[in-house]
Design a protein around this motif. Structure first.
Motif, short mmCIF file in Angstrom:
data_model
loop_
_atom_site.label_atom_id
_atom_site.label_comp_id
_atom_site.label_asym_id
_atom_site.label_seq_id
_atom_site.Cartn_x
_atom_site.Cartn_y
_atom_site.Cartn_z
N MET A 1 -92.78 -18.21 -51.28
CA MET A 1 -92.45 -18.64 -52.63
C MET A 1 -92.48 -17.46 -53.60
SD MET A 1 -91.71 -21.79 -52.56
CE MET A 1 -91.80 -22.20 -54.29
N ARG A 2 -93.44 -16.56 -53.41
CA ARG A 2 -93.52 -15.40 -54.29
C ARG A 2 -92.28 -14.52 -54.15
NH1 ARG A 2 -98.93 -11.90 -54.20
NH2 ARG A 2 -99.66 -13.94 -54.94
N THR A 3 -91.80 -14.36 -52.90
CA THR A 3 -90.60 -13.56 -52.65
C THR A 3 -89.38 -14.17 -53.33
OG1 THR A 3 -91.49 -12.82 -50.53
CG2 THR A 3 -89.11 -12.58 -50.90
N LEU A 4 -89.24 -15.51 -53.21
CA LEU A 4 -88.12 -16.19 -53.85
C LEU A 4 -88.19 -16.06 -55.36
CD1 LEU A 4 -87.91 -19.46 -51.72
CD2 LEU A 4 -86.40 -17.47 -51.63
N SER A 5 -89.41 -16.10 -55.89
CA SER A 5 -89.58 -15.96 -57.34
C SER A 5 -89.14 -14.58 -57.80
CB SER A 5 -91.04 -16.21 -57.71
OG SER A 5 -91.24 -16.01 -59.10
N ARG A 6 -89.48 -13.57 -57.01
CA ARG A 6 -89.08 -12.20 -57.38
C ARG A 6 -87.57 -12.02 -57.27
NH1 ARG A 6 -93.78 -8.60 -54.27
NH2 ARG A 6 -95.51 -9.18 -55.67
N LEU A 7 -86.99 -12.59 -56.22
CA LEU A 7 -85.54 -12.46 -56.05
C LEU A 7 -84.78 -13.18 -57.15
CD1 LEU A 7 -85.15 -12.90 -52.17
CD2 LEU A 7 -85.04 -10.78 -53.51
N SER A 8 -85.35 -14.27 -57.66
CA SER A 8 -84.67 -15.02 -58.72
C SER A 8 -84.57 -14.21 -60.00
CB SER A 8 -85.41 -16.33 -58.99
OG SER A 8 -86.70 -16.08 -59.54
N ARG A 9 -85.41 -13.20 -60.15
CA ARG A 9 -85.39 -12.37 -61.35
C ARG A 9 -84.19 -11.42 -61.34
NH1 ARG A 9 -91.05 -9.51 -61.85
NH2 ARG A 9 -90.06 -8.78 -63.78
N VAL A 10 -83.58 -11.24 -60.17
CA VAL A 10 -82.40 -10.36 -60.07
C VAL A 10 -81.24 -11.14 -59.44
CG1 VAL A 10 -83.67 -8.18 -60.04
CG2 VAL A 10 -83.31 -9.42 -57.92
N ARG A 11 -81.11 -12.40 -59.81
CA ARG A 11 -80.11 -13.25 -59.17
C ARG A 11 -78.68 -12.80 -59.47
NH1 ARG A 11 -82.81 -16.12 -63.04
NH2 ARG A 11 -81.64 -16.84 -64.86
N ILE A 12 -78.43 -12.28 -60.69
CA ILE A 12 -77.09 -11.79 -61.01
C ILE A 12 -76.74 -10.60 -60.13
CG2 ILE A 12 -75.69 -10.66 -62.77
CD1 ILE A 12 -75.88 -13.57 -63.27
N THR A 13 -77.68 -9.70 -59.97
CA THR A 13 -77.46 -8.51 -59.15
C THR A 13 -77.16 -8.89 -57.71
OG1 THR A 13 -78.91 -7.16 -60.54
CG2 THR A 13 -78.51 -6.39 -58.29
N LEU A 14 -77.98 -9.76 -57.13
CA LEU A 14 -77.80 -10.15 -55.73
C LEU A 14 -76.52 -10.95 -55.54
CD1 LEU A 14 -81.47 -11.13 -54.79
CD2 LEU A 14 -80.27 -8.99 -54.34
N GLY A 15 -76.22 -11.84 -56.47
CA GLY A 15 -75.00 -12.63 -56.37
C GLY A 15 -73.75 -11.76 -56.46
N TYR A 16 -73.77 -10.80 -57.38
CA TYR A 16 -72.63 -9.90 -57.54
C TYR A 16 -72.44 -9.04 -56.29
CZ TYR A 16 -69.56 -6.44 -59.73
OH TYR A 16 -68.50 -5.61 -60.04
N ALA A 17 -73.55 -8.51 -55.76
CA ALA A 17 -73.47 -7.70 -54.55
C ALA A 17 -72.92 -8.50 -53.38
CB ALA A 17 -74.84 -7.13 -54.21
N ALA A 18 -73.34 -9.77 -53.26
CA ALA A 18 -72.87 -10.63 -52.18
C ALA A 18 -71.36 -10.88 -52.31
CB ALA A 18 -73.62 -11.95 -52.19
N LEU A 19 -70.89 -11.09 -53.53
CA LEU A 19 -69.46 -11.29 -53.75
C LEU A 19 -68.65 -10.04 -53.41
CD1 LEU A 19 -69.37 -13.37 -57.06
CD2 LEU A 19 -68.63 -14.11 -54.79
#
Length: 264
Positions: free
Chosen positions: A1-19
């Motif tokens: 849960m802590r990892t998911l919480s940290r990743l949610s703080r950079v969701r735009i970055t991760l989503g853009y990179a995935a696209l």
């Protein structure tokens, strides 16, 4: 849960990179002809803009014809993640879009004028212009707001001469576009809060982001050498001016007058 919480703080970055990865893989699978056609149709060149293809202003940010993705994508993620950690997702998106669209339109105006004045050939109106670099450089410039006040003059004194030298020594109109995007980011930084709270992780992200930003601005041998020299001189001069002003603001030392001795 802590990892998911940290990743949610950079969701735009991760989503853009995935696209970016998904689009790149799809274009490779479709073959070179389709890839070339998609890049041509998505490019924000004068031909497309003049024919009303305004969707390219956003679509071009999801297509790239740069070098190997395994090199530049991690660097881009570091830059965007740092900005998103500092400002959160909404402001990161605003800065990126402002730099990407703003620099594109300003470069288009400059190219139009250059073609009408016969400084550039008409063929440049169909040149390819896609990728993430305008938005990314704008984010780098906007990081000025997050830099501690003590180091901000040197930071600005480095990046502005680097951008100007890279534009002057570059061989492509996109080099000018990168400098325009950098200046737009610097202007946007005046509307952002700062300085930010810095940790070891953020300093590491800043180091990678700075290296990546320099390579986006100056990517030729002479361009890199000239930009580095101009940036070093600019940073030194900015630091000297900042220290001089700080010295002038300090109150002059008061002189203690000895009290007169009492007779008797």
């Amino acid at each position: 849960m802590r990892t998911l919480s940290r990743l949610s703080r950079v969701r735009i970055t991760l989503g853009y990179a995935a696209l970016l990865v998904a689009v790149s893989v799809a274009l490779v699978e479709l073959g070179p002809r389709v890839r070339a056609r998609v890049i041509a149709q998505s490019s924000t060149n004068l031909h497309n803009l003049a024919h009303g293809h305004l969707g390219t202003l956003l679509g071009s940010a999801f297509i790239t014809d740069a070098g190997p993705m395994y090199f530049w994508l991690p660097c881009l993620v570091c830059l965007l993640a740092l900005a998103e950690l500092i400002w959160r997702s909404g402001r990161l998106a605003v800065v990126f879009v402002t730099g990407h669209i703003g620099a594109t339109l300003l470069v288009a105006c400059g190219l139009t004028a250059a073609i009408k004045l016969h400084w550039l050939p008409l063929s440049i109106s169909r040149a390819s212009d896609v990728g993430v670099s305008y938005g990314a450089v704008a984010v780098l410039g906007a990081l000025t707001a997050a830099i501690p006040s003590r180091w901000r003059p040197a930071w600005i004194g480095w990046w502005v001469p680097v951008g100007l030298a890279a534009a002057a020594l570059g061989e492509d109109f996109t080099d000018v576009g990168h400098t325009v995007a950098l200046i737009l980011g610097l202007l946007v930084s005046t509307q952002l809060t700062g300085p930010a709270h810095w940790t070891r992780v953020r300093y590491a992200l800043l180091a990678v982001s700075s290296m990546f930003g320099f390579l986006m601005l100056a990517h030729g041998t002479w361009s890199m050498a000239g930009a580095a020299a101009a940036g070093a001189v600019g940073a030194l001069m900015a630091e000297l001016v900042a220290r001089s002003r700080e010295t002038r603001r300090q109150p002059a030392p008061t002189t203690l007058v000895p009290e007169p001795a009492l007779n008797g």
